[in-house]
Design a protein around this motif. Structure first.
Motif, PDB file in Angstrom:
ATOM      1  N   ASN A 107       5.347 -17.649   8.531  1.00  0.00           N
ATOM      2  CA  ASN A 107       5.083 -16.212   8.606  1.00  0.00           C
ATOM      3  C   ASN A 107       3.600 -15.889   8.473  1.00  0.00           C
ATOM      4  OD1 ASN A 107       4.558 -16.577   5.916  1.00  0.00           O
ATOM      5  ND2 ASN A 107       6.166 -15.217   5.156  1.00  0.00           N
ATOM      6  N   ASN A 108       2.736 -16.893   8.634  1.00  0.00           N
ATOM      7  CA  ASN A 108       1.294 -16.646   8.683  1.00  0.00           C
ATOM      8  C   ASN A 108       0.983 -15.780   9.904  1.00  0.00           C
ATOM      9  OD1 ASN A 108       2.002 -19.478   7.682  1.00  0.00           O
ATOM     10  ND2 ASN A 108      -0.023 -19.207   6.781  1.00  0.00           N
ATOM     11  N   GLY A 166      13.009 -10.806  18.493  1.00  0.00           N
ATOM     12  CA  GLY A 166      13.746 -10.337  17.330  1.00  0.00           C
ATOM     13  C   GLY A 166      13.240 -10.866  16.006  1.00  0.00           C
ATOM     14  N   THR A 167      12.186 -11.661  16.015  1.00  0.00           N
ATOM     15  CA  THR A 167      11.629 -12.161  14.764  1.00  0.00           C
ATOM     16  C   THR A 167      10.114 -12.211  14.867  1.00  0.00           C
ATOM     17  OG1 THR A 167      11.532 -14.055  13.241  1.00  0.00           O
ATOM     18  CG2 THR A 167      11.869 -14.550  15.554  1.00  0.00           C
ATOM     19  N   ASN A 168       9.448 -12.043  13.721  1.00  0.00           N
ATOM     20  CA  ASN A 168       7.985 -12.136  13.702  1.00  0.00           C
ATOM     21  C   ASN A 168       7.515 -13.484  13.155  1.00  0.00           C
ATOM     22  OD1 ASN A 168       8.743 -11.815  11.065  1.00  0.00           O
ATOM     23  ND2 ASN A 168       7.296 -10.171  10.596  1.00  0.00           N
ATOM     24  N   LYS A 169       8.429 -14.428  13.017  1.00  0.00           N
ATOM     25  CA  LYS A 169       8.081 -15.763  12.550  1.00  0.00           C
ATOM     26  C   LYS A 169       7.632 -16.622  13.732  1.00  0.00           C
ATOM     27  CE  LYS A 169       9.547 -14.694   8.411  1.00  0.00           C
ATOM     28  NZ  LYS A 169       9.947 -13.298   8.713  1.00  0.00           N
ATOM     29  N   SER A 170       6.779 -17.596  13.447  1.00  0.00           N
ATOM     30  CA  SER A 170       6.262 -18.499  14.480  1.00  0.00           C
ATOM     31  C   SER A 170       6.745 -19.914  14.209  1.00  0.00           C
ATOM     32  CB  SER A 170       4.725 -18.498  14.482  1.00  0.00           C
ATOM     33  OG  SER A 170       4.219 -17.186  14.621  1.00  0.00           O
ATOM     34  N   LYS A 171       7.082 -20.626  15.262  1.00  0.00           N
ATOM     35  CA  LYS A 171       7.484 -22.026  15.123  1.00  0.00           C
ATOM     36  C   LYS A 171       6.369 -22.917  15.659  1.00  0.00           C
ATOM     37  CE  LYS A 171      11.094 -25.391  16.221  1.00  0.00           C
ATOM     38  NZ  LYS A 171      11.248 -25.854  14.830  1.00  0.00           N
TER      39      LYS A 171
END
Length: 202
Positions: A180-181, A87-92
């Motif tokens: 968000n890279n 559900g998200t395109n962010k990376s941790k």
């Protein structure tokens, strides 16, 4: 005595009198304003736009951090990892170290510690993390922070999800290890600093 009138404005040689020519031209020629030197531009700045200054140089910040002495927790081997959530395109991007069982002093392996940490992320975020990169490195805590500084332009933060009685707290903790890279960029940066750490720079 002769009745002929002498015209004083006409020269005796038949040429036009300077006085007569001037009078004649003054009747027909339009007035022309003499050329004036162009006004010089003011030497001082007249724009109302304020002067803008950039934030601190991220490369300089990174170099200064690399030179800092290692705290004890940054001397240990561990994992650096990157995962995605549904559900998200962010990376941790985080790191993991060997830990002990809850309420016990029995250490467990790095692999088991990492599995426990992923279970904690699943409980916190509501979905299982999709681990896209997992690297074992020396100085895991330090390498994780170096990677964060390298990718600073895409860094994001998000309020933590609170449970039960925690919702009464006035100050909500914030997670600042999200990025968000692009995934190719993150992978390239993490692998580069992983190889650097294997050179044992500290």
């Amino acid at each position: 005595m002769s009745n002929d009138k002498v015209v004083l404005n006409e020269p005796l040689d038949g040429s036009e009198s300077p006085t007569a020519g001037k009078a004649q031209r003054s009747k027909h020629a339009p007035f022309q304003k003499p050329d004036m030197p162009a006004a010089s531009a003011p030497s001082h700045k007249t724009s109302l736009e304020p002067e803008f200054y950039p934030f601190s140089d991220p490369l300089k910040t990174l170099k200064n951090y690399i030179k800092k002495p290692l705290p004890p927790t940054h001397t240990l081997d561990g994992y650096i990892y990157c995962f995605l959530l549904e559900g998200t395109n962010k990376s941790k991007i985080g790191f993991g170290l060997p830990r002990s069982r809850h309420n016990e002093q029995i250490p467990i392996s790095l692999e088991e510690s990492f599995a426990e940490r992923m279970d904690e992320h699943k409980d916190e975020w509501g979905s299982a993390p999709e681990v896209v990169l997992l690297l074992k490195v020396p100085y895991a805590g330090r390498i994780e922070k170096i990677i964060h500084y390298h990718l600073e332009k895409g860094r994001m933060k998000v309020p933590a999800r609170q449970k039960g009685s925690e919702k009464k707290k006035k100050k909500i903790p914030v997670h600042g290890e999200w990025f968000n890279n692009s995934l190719p960029e993150i992978t390239k940066v993490m692998k580069a600093w992983s190889h650097w750490s294997l050179m044992m720079p500290y």
